[in-house]
Write a protein that holds these residues in place. Structure first.
Motif, PDB file in Angstrom:
ATOM      1  N   ASP A  38       0.828  -1.206   0.000  1.00  9.08           N
ATOM      2  CA  ASP A  38       0.000   0.000   0.000  1.00  9.08           C
ATOM      3  C   ASP A  38       0.865   1.259   0.000  1.00  9.08           C
ATOM      4  O   ASP A  38       0.541   2.257   0.626  1.00  9.08           O
ATOM      5  N   THR A  39       1.969   1.178  -0.721  1.00  7.90           N
ATOM      6  CA  THR A  39       2.847   2.332  -0.893  1.00  7.90           C
ATOM      7  C   THR A  39       3.099   2.554  -2.376  1.00  7.90           C
ATOM      8  O   THR A  39       2.977   1.622  -3.171  1.00  7.90           O
ATOM      9  N   PRO A  40       3.480   3.748  -2.763  1.00  8.04           N
ATOM     10  CA  PRO A  40       3.854   3.968  -4.164  1.00  8.04           C
ATOM     11  C   PRO A  40       5.142   3.209  -4.496  1.00  8.04           C
ATOM     12  O   PRO A  40       5.882   2.807  -3.598  1.00  8.04           O
ATOM     13  N   TYR A  41       5.404   3.046  -5.769  1.00  2.00           N
ATOM     14  CA  TYR A  41       6.625   2.382  -6.210  1.00  2.00           C
ATOM     15  C   TYR A  41       7.836   3.217  -5.818  1.00  2.00           C
ATOM     16  O   TYR A  41       7.851   4.429  -5.966  1.00  2.00           O
ATOM     17  N   VAL A  42       8.866   2.536  -5.318  1.00  2.00           N
ATOM     18  CA  VAL A  42      10.131   3.167  -4.997  1.00  2.00           C
ATOM     19  C   VAL A  42      11.212   2.408  -5.761  1.00  2.00           C
ATOM     20  O   VAL A  42      11.243   1.170  -5.735  1.00  2.00           O
ATOM     21  N   GLN A  43      12.085   3.128  -6.432  1.00  2.48           N
ATOM     22  CA  GLN A  43      13.130   2.497  -7.226  1.00  2.48           C
ATOM     23  C   GLN A  43      13.920   1.501  -6.382  1.00  2.48           C
ATOM     24  O   GLN A  43      14.302   1.784  -5.259  1.00  2.48           O
ATOM     25  N   GLY A  44      14.125   0.300  -6.934  1.00  2.00           N
ATOM     26  CA  GLY A  44      14.883  -0.731  -6.261  1.00  2.00           C
ATOM     27  C   GLY A  44      14.069  -1.660  -5.389  1.00  2.00           C
ATOM     28  O   GLY A  44      14.604  -2.629  -4.839  1.00  2.00           O
ATOM     29  N   ILE A  45      12.770  -1.414  -5.241  1.00  2.00           N
ATOM     30  CA  ILE A  45      11.944  -2.230  -4.355  1.00  2.00           C
ATOM     31  C   ILE A  45      11.547  -3.569  -4.985  1.00  2.00           C
ATOM     32  O   ILE A  45      11.297  -4.532  -4.289  1.00  2.00           O
ATOM     33  N   VAL A  46      11.525  -3.639  -6.323  1.00  2.65           N
ATOM     34  CA  VAL A  46      11.202  -4.886  -7.014  1.00  2.65           C
ATOM     35  C   VAL A  46      12.510  -5.511  -7.484  1.00  2.65           C
ATOM     36  O   VAL A  46      13.269  -4.901  -8.225  1.00  2.65           O
ATOM     37  N   CYS A  78       6.859  -4.750 -13.379  1.00  2.78           N
ATOM     38  CA  CYS A  78       7.445  -6.061 -13.636  1.00  2.78           C
ATOM     39  C   CYS A  78       8.848  -5.889 -14.217  1.00  2.78           C
ATOM     40  O   CYS A  78       9.057  -5.085 -15.128  1.00  2.78           O
ATOM     41  N   HIS A  79       9.795  -6.659 -13.688  1.00  3.29           N
ATOM     42  CA  HIS A  79      11.140  -6.668 -14.257  1.00  3.29           C
ATOM     43  C   HIS A  79      11.059  -7.298 -15.642  1.00  3.29           C
ATOM     44  O   HIS A  79      10.292  -8.232 -15.871  1.00  3.29           O
ATOM     45  N   LYS A  80      11.852  -6.796 -16.577  1.00  2.00           N
ATOM     46  CA  LYS A  80      11.781  -7.255 -17.968  1.00  2.00           C
ATOM     47  C   LYS A  80      12.012  -8.757 -18.099  1.00  2.00           C
ATOM     48  O   LYS A  80      11.443  -9.400 -18.979  1.00  2.00           O
ATOM     49  N   ASP A  81      12.787  -9.347 -17.199  1.00  2.00           N
ATOM     50  CA  ASP A  81      13.044 -10.788 -17.263  1.00  2.00           C
ATOM     51  C   ASP A  81      11.889 -11.631 -16.730  1.00  2.00           C
ATOM     52  O   ASP A  81      11.883 -12.850 -16.911  1.00  2.00           O
ATOM     53  N   PRO A 138       8.771   2.768 -14.696  1.00  2.00           N
ATOM     54  CA  PRO A 138       9.403   3.450 -13.568  1.00  2.00           C
ATOM     55  C   PRO A 138      10.922   3.419 -13.548  1.00  2.00           C
ATOM     56  O   PRO A 138      11.536   4.189 -12.823  1.00  2.00           O
ATOM     57  N   ASP A 139      11.508   2.504 -14.307  1.00  3.59           N
ATOM     58  CA  ASP A 139      12.951   2.323 -14.236  1.00  3.59           C
ATOM     59  C   ASP A 139      13.406   1.672 -15.532  1.00  3.59           C
ATOM     60  O   ASP A 139      12.597   1.107 -16.269  1.00  3.59           O
ATOM     61  N   VAL A 140      14.685   1.681 -15.809  1.00  2.00           N
ATOM     62  CA  VAL A 140      15.229   1.225 -17.083  1.00  2.00           C
ATOM     63  C   VAL A 140      14.915  -0.251 -17.373  1.00  2.00           C
ATOM     64  O   VAL A 140      14.638  -0.602 -18.505  1.00  2.00           O
ATOM     65  N   ASP A 141      14.921  -1.127 -16.400  1.00  2.00           N
ATOM     66  CA  ASP A 141      14.688  -2.552 -16.628  1.00  2.00           C
ATOM     67  C   ASP A 141      13.283  -3.007 -16.238  1.00  2.00           C
ATOM     68  O   ASP A 141      13.024  -4.206 -16.138  1.00  2.00           O
ATOM     69  N   TYR A 142      12.384  -2.053 -16.004  1.00  2.00           N
ATOM     70  CA  TYR A 142      11.052  -2.381 -15.526  1.00  2.00           C
ATOM     71  C   TYR A 142       9.992  -1.780 -16.436  1.00  2.00           C
ATOM     72  O   TYR A 142      10.172  -0.706 -17.008  1.00  2.00           O
ATOM     73  N   ILE A 143       8.885  -2.502 -16.545  1.00  2.00           N
ATOM     74  CA  ILE A 143       7.759  -2.046 -17.358  1.00  2.00           C
ATOM     75  C   ILE A 143       6.494  -2.283 -16.551  1.00  2.00           C
ATOM     76  O   ILE A 143       6.465  -3.131 -15.661  1.00  2.00           O
TER      77      ILE A 143
END
Length: 159
Positions: A38-46, A78-81, A138-143
């Motif tokens: 229940d928090t917004p996305y934070v870089q590095g959390i996934v 989701c991470h691209k992999d 949100p990030d280079v390797d995430y969609i």
């Protein structure tokens, strides 16, 4: 005489906690997205090879002391992999009417759970008019995708 005031922000956190719990109680959802918060996305959390659901709420409009409109943003990341489902996962989810890559499936499952539940507030959660679902990177390797909902609420905690 003591004046009792109602805090119009009191249920915003409650609504996203409720939604995170509903999504987390779904075994199918946990297969697709192990991280639901229940928090917004934070870089590095996934982590790599992982996906997650992030929920945030905001006050869109206050009509009067009791009635307000609450916006809910659901971010599927989701991470691209991890984007492509395995053949077993594809077969399983197709059999229950859910199609696409991992992000597509998560979005469909979220909306189904919201439609089935509708006890999050006094009114149904409905898509926000313009672009209720849009790409979210949100990030280079995430969609991902951002889902935007709105609902009416009057639940308030007295202070």
């Amino acid at each position: 005489m003591i004046e009792i005031r109602c805090n119009p922000l009191s249920d915003i956190g409650r609504m996203k906690e409720t939604l995170a719990t509903l999504l987390g109680n779904s075994e199918d959802m946990k297969k697709l997205a192990p991280r639901i918060t229940d928090t917004p996305y934070v870089q590095g959390i996934v982590a790599e090879n992982e996906s997650g659901i992030f929920i945030d709420t905001h006050l869109r409009k206050v009509s009067n002391q009791r009635l307000k409109e609450v916006g809910t943003e659901i971010y599927v990341v989701c991470h691209k992999d991890a984007l492509t489902l395995s053949e077993d996962e594809k077969t399983y989810f197709r059999n229950i009417g859910v199609y696409g890559n991992r992000v597509d499936c998560i979005v469909q499952m979220i909306h189904s759970i919201i439609l089935e539940t509708q006890n999050i507030s006094i009114g149904d959660m409905d898509f926000i008019g313009q672009e209720p679902i849009k790409p979210y990177i949100p990030d280079v390797d995430y969609i991902g995708k951002q889902m935007s909902y709105t609902c009416q609420s009057f639940y308030q905690r007295k202070k």
